[in-house]
Design a protein around this motif. Structure first.
Motif, mmCIF file in Angstrom:
data_model
loop_
_atom_site.group_PDB
_atom_site.id
_atom_site.type_symbol
_atom_site.label_atom_id
_atom_site.label_comp_id
_atom_site.label_asym_id
_atom_site.label_seq_id
_atom_site.Cartn_x
_atom_site.Cartn_y
_atom_site.Cartn_z
ATOM 1 N N ASN A 27 0.843 -1.205 0.000
ATOM 2 C CA ASN A 27 0.000 0.000 0.000
ATOM 3 C C ASN A 27 0.875 1.251 0.000
ATOM 4 N N ARG A 51 2.542 -2.738 -5.924
ATOM 5 C CA ARG A 51 1.960 -2.554 -4.589
ATOM 6 C C ARG A 51 1.782 -1.069 -4.246
ATOM 7 N N LEU A 53 -0.135 2.544 -4.442
ATOM 8 C CA LEU A 53 -1.479 3.096 -4.577
ATOM 9 C C LEU A 53 -1.478 4.441 -5.286
#
Length: 103
Positions: A27, A51, A53
């Motif tokens: 994240n 991974r 965001l």
């Protein structure tokens, strides 16, 4: 403080190698303001980008965007908006925000 003529030895690391050693990071939100090194930094984050965001990327409009945008799209990140245009007089820099494409 050190006089400007001092030099430091720096060991270059990729974002992927840092995540492997210190993470794994999930994240992820990246803020890159690294003066003409954006593309190599992103190329060294191929695993981490999956991974990620969101990315805020400060770059110069005529440099590397034709390579950066497809690279990030390939990892599910799309250009969301451009901002901070012309914030620094005499520099052609602006920020681009990339976000994860909803599945």
């Amino acid at each position: 403080t050190h006089p400007p003529h001092d030099y430091y030895r720096v060991i270059p690391r990729t974002l992927d190698s840092l995540s492997d050693q210190l993470g794994p990071w999930n994240n992820v939100v990246l803020w890159l303001d690294i003066e003409f090194s954006e593309l190599p930094a992103l190329q060294g984050a191929e695993q981490l980008l999956d991974r990620t965001l969101m990315i805020n990327l400060e770059t110069y409009s005529h440099l590397a965007l034709s390579e950066i945008i497809p690279l990030l799209l390939g990892h599910g990140l799309m250009l969301y908006r451009m901002w901070n245009v012309g914030a620094t007089p005499g520099k052609d820099a602006q920020d681009y925000i990339f976000i994860r494409v909803p599945k």
